[in-house]
Every structure is written in structure tokens, then in C-alpha cells.
Design a protein around this motif. Structure first.
Motif, PDB file in Angstrom:
ATOM      1  N   THR A 112       0.830  -1.215   0.000  1.00  0.00           N
ATOM      2  CA  THR A 112       0.000   0.000   0.000  1.00  0.00           C
ATOM      3  C   THR A 112       0.862   1.262   0.000  1.00  0.00           C
ATOM      4  O   THR A 112       0.525   2.256  -0.651  1.00  0.00           O
ATOM      5  N   GLU A 141      -9.738  -2.273   0.397  1.00  0.00           N
ATOM      6  CA  GLU A 141      -9.575  -2.659   1.803  1.00  0.00           C
ATOM      7  C   GLU A 141      -9.724  -1.489   2.771  1.00  0.00           C
ATOM      8  O   GLU A 141      -9.631  -1.670   3.988  1.00  0.00           O
ATOM      9  N   THR A 143      -7.627   1.063   3.087  1.00  0.00           N
ATOM     10  CA  THR A 143      -6.338   1.385   3.706  1.00  0.00           C
ATOM     11  C   THR A 143      -5.683   2.633   3.106  1.00  0.00           C
ATOM     12  O   THR A 143      -4.552   2.970   3.454  1.00  0.00           O
ATOM     13  N   ASP A 200      -5.799  -1.599  -5.113  1.00  0.00           N
ATOM     14  CA  ASP A 200      -5.187  -2.098  -3.874  1.00  0.00           C
ATOM     15  C   ASP A 200      -6.287  -2.607  -2.935  1.00  0.00           C
ATOM     16  O   ASP A 200      -6.986  -1.814  -2.333  1.00  0.00           O
TER      17      ASP A 200
HETATM   18 MG    MG Z   1      -2.127  -2.890   2.007  1.00  0.00          MG
END
Ligand code: MG
Ligand code: ADP
Length: 311
Positions: A112, A141, A143, A200
Motif C-alpha cells: 500500500t 480494503e 487502507t 489495492d
Molecule cells: Mg495494504
């Protein structure tokens, strides 16, 4: 620059309305779609659609190329710096356009952080390793952190607000949503100077929605279609596509799952560059290129700092 559905010769307003209602607004979205999928979504007869697709191809100039033209297109490939000289060297200069680059590794390996850094770096001028372009960040996700973008922009001496204005963020809530976001990018990318698309992670929704061995074939098939969609996006607009894939530290836990059996990556059947990330001491990370005949074997060490990815 964007050829709309209505600009395709022979497409009457009634057909255009149906295509647009189904989410196909540019000529590109039609060219890269399959006839059966178009017919199902629009109710337009396949014979009519075949003609529309042919006309769209012609209008977009999709035809045979000579080998020399292929060579010139290869030369047209551009690179984005990762922020680490050693990682750039491993990649032959940086992340390439017209291809998918997959970063895979366990939790905390830096996937990330690299995605954030590339979303900033793509905005740099070419002499500093960027493409003077914007980024699309698809987050599955949750994030993504704007604070990291701000810190990385400052680290490069860029105006943080301006850098953040040039990153188009969207949270994908499930795999269907994720696929439809990428569909829409065939219109969005050329309109908005986007040179990098990040997903991602590319796999998490598919893993959650198709769990276990009994769903493995279906999951892999859907994921492959999604990756091909991303590949076409990268090639069509000469942009970089970066995806991440979280894999477990102990592949034996997933005995029988070929995605880990082949080393953890999911891009086995899609052309592209695969990079495995591992944690090392402290903020050190190790990157290794996997199955890339055109890149030398070896590893690169980089660090993750408050200001971003560095040597
Ligand atoms: Mg990640
Ligand atoms: P992955 O996506 O592979 O799970 P991340 O890219 O989220 O992993 O990496 C997380 C790591 O990045 C943290 O463990 C930490 O080492 C590093 N990191 C995150 N934020 C910062 C920061 N502000 N300063 C320094 N390092 C950071």
C-alpha cells in the motif's frame, strides 16, 4: 480525444441511448466488450452490435500494424519512478506503462505504501521520473490514507493540496463494483489525464466472495477477466496499472490453492511484471522480480520512511 458512442458511424440515437443506459459511453468501451455481454446488458441484437463494434474499431484506427509500428509503440512505453533507485534499477527503470505490475506479499510488506508513492510520483515531470499525469486509486480494503499522500508530496517538495487534487479515489465495495469501476475508466482515463491506475488490493473481494476450493475455478475465472480488462486499459491509453495481492506467510496453510502453489501471485496467465515484497529488519523491505524473462534476476532493498519509499 474521447470518441463517444454517438460519434461511431452508423449508430442511430436509439442504439446510442441503449448503450449509454447500460454504461457504454465511449467507443472504447464497446470495442473492448464482448458481443454476448453487450447484447445481454442492452437488449440490442448481436448482429447489430457486431456492426457497431466493427465501425468503432475502424473509427479508432484499430487495425494491423507493421512490425516497425509495433517497435515504435514499444519505444512509447514510459516509466514511473518508485522513489528508490535500487527498486527502479531492478525494474529496468521504474513501473512501466502499457502493462500490469503486481506487488504481492504478506501484510505489512509495503504494498500500500508503494501504491501511495506511485500515485504521487506519476505527477512528477518526466525529468524527475514521473509522467506529469494523474492517478486513479481503487481501494478495496479501506487502507488509503490522505495523510500519507500529504507527507509524500512534502517529501518531494510538491504542493500537497495540488497533489491530492490529482488523485481520484474510489472505494470498491465488492467485486462487481470493482469490475464496473474499471469499465468506467475506459471513458474516465482519457478525459482526465490519468497515467496510473492502482487497484489495492485486486484480489481481496474475489477471495472473500468465492472462498475455499469449491469456488476456486469460478474465482480464478472472474479474476482473470478482471485482469484482462485492466491489461486492455493499460494498453489502450499507454498508462501504468499497478495491482496488489496479499498472500500469506505460510503457503502450506493453503495447500491445494494454485495461486499460492505458483509462488503467491495471481497474474500467472496475464502478461505483466510480478514483484514479491518481503519484510526485513526495521523499515527495510526486499523486492524480488518473479518470472520476468526481460528483467535480470536479483533483489532490491528499499526502505519505507515518513516521507515515503527511499533507498
Ligand atoms: Mg495494504
Ligand atoms: P501492506 O499494504 O503490504 O500490508 P503497507 O504498505 O501498509 O503494507 O505497509 C505498512 C508499513 O509501512 C508499516 O508497517 C510501516 O513500516 C510503514 N509505514 C506506514 N506508515 C508509515 C509512516 N508514516 N512512516 C514510516 N513508515 C510507515
Amino acid at each position: 480525444k474521447v470518441l463517444s458512442i454517438r460519434d461511431i458511424p452508423g449508430v442511430n440515437p436509439a442504439i446510442a441511448d441503449k448503450l449509454e443506459a447500460a454504461g457504454y459511453s465511449s467507443a472504447w468501451t464497446v470495442v473492448v466488450a464482448r458481443v454476448d455481454e453487450l447484447a445481454e446488458k442492452t437488449g440490442i441484437p448481436p448482429t447489430v452490435l457486431q456492426k457497431v463494434i466493427e465501425n468503432a474499431r475502424r473509427a479508432l484506427g484499430i487495425t494491423f500494424k507493421t512490425a516497425r509500428e509495433v517497435k515504435l509503440e514499444r519505444l512509447n512505453i514510459k516509466k514511473i519512478t518508485t522513489g528508490s533507485k535500487s527498486l527502479d534499477d531492478l525494474l529496468g527503470g521504474g513501473i512501466e506503462t502499457k502493462t500490469i505490475t503486481e506487488f504481492y506479499g504478506e501484510y505489512g510488506s509495503g504494498k500500500t505504501q508503494i501504491c501511495h508513492q506511485l500515485s504521487v510520483n506519476v505527477q512528477l515531470p518526466p525529468e524527475r521520473g514521473g509522467l506529469s499525469g494523474k492517478a486513479v486509486y481503487v481501494d478495496t480494503e479501506g487502507t488509503f490514507r490522505w495523510e500519507r499522500i500529504e507527507a509524500m508530496a512534502r517529501g518531494l517538495g510538491l504542493e500537497p493540496d495540488q497533489v491530492m487534487d490529482n488523485i481520484f479515489y474510489m472505494r470498491a465495495y465488492n467485486s462487481d463494483h470493482q469490475v464496473s469501476i474499471i469499465d468506467d475508466l475506459f471513458t474516465f482515463v482519457p478525459k482526465n489525464d490519468v497515467r496510473l491506475v492502482v487497484v489495492d488490493s485486486v484480489t481481496s473481494h474475489f477471495r472473500a466472495e468465492f472462498p475455499g476450493r469449491e469456488h476456486l475455478a469460478e474465482r480464478q475465472q472472474k479474476l482473470n477477466a478482471h485482469l484482462h480488462q485492466l491489461m486492455r486499459l493499460a494498453e489502450a491509453f499507454n498508462i501504468a496499472v499497478v495491482v496488489t495481492n496479499q498472500v500469506m506467510a505460510r503457503p502450506d496453510v493453503f495447500y491445494g490453492d494454485p495461486t499460492t502453489a505458483v509462488g503467491g501471485h495471481v497474474l500467472a496467465h496475464t502478461p505483466g511484471v510480478r514483484i514479491q515484497l518481503r519484510r526485513s529488519k526495521g523499515n527495510k523491505r526486499i523486492a524480488r522480480v518473479v518470472d520476468a524473462p526481460h528483467l535480470p534476476e536479483g533483489e532490491a532493498v528499499f526502505i519505507i520512511t515518513e516521507e515515503g519509499i527511499r533507498d
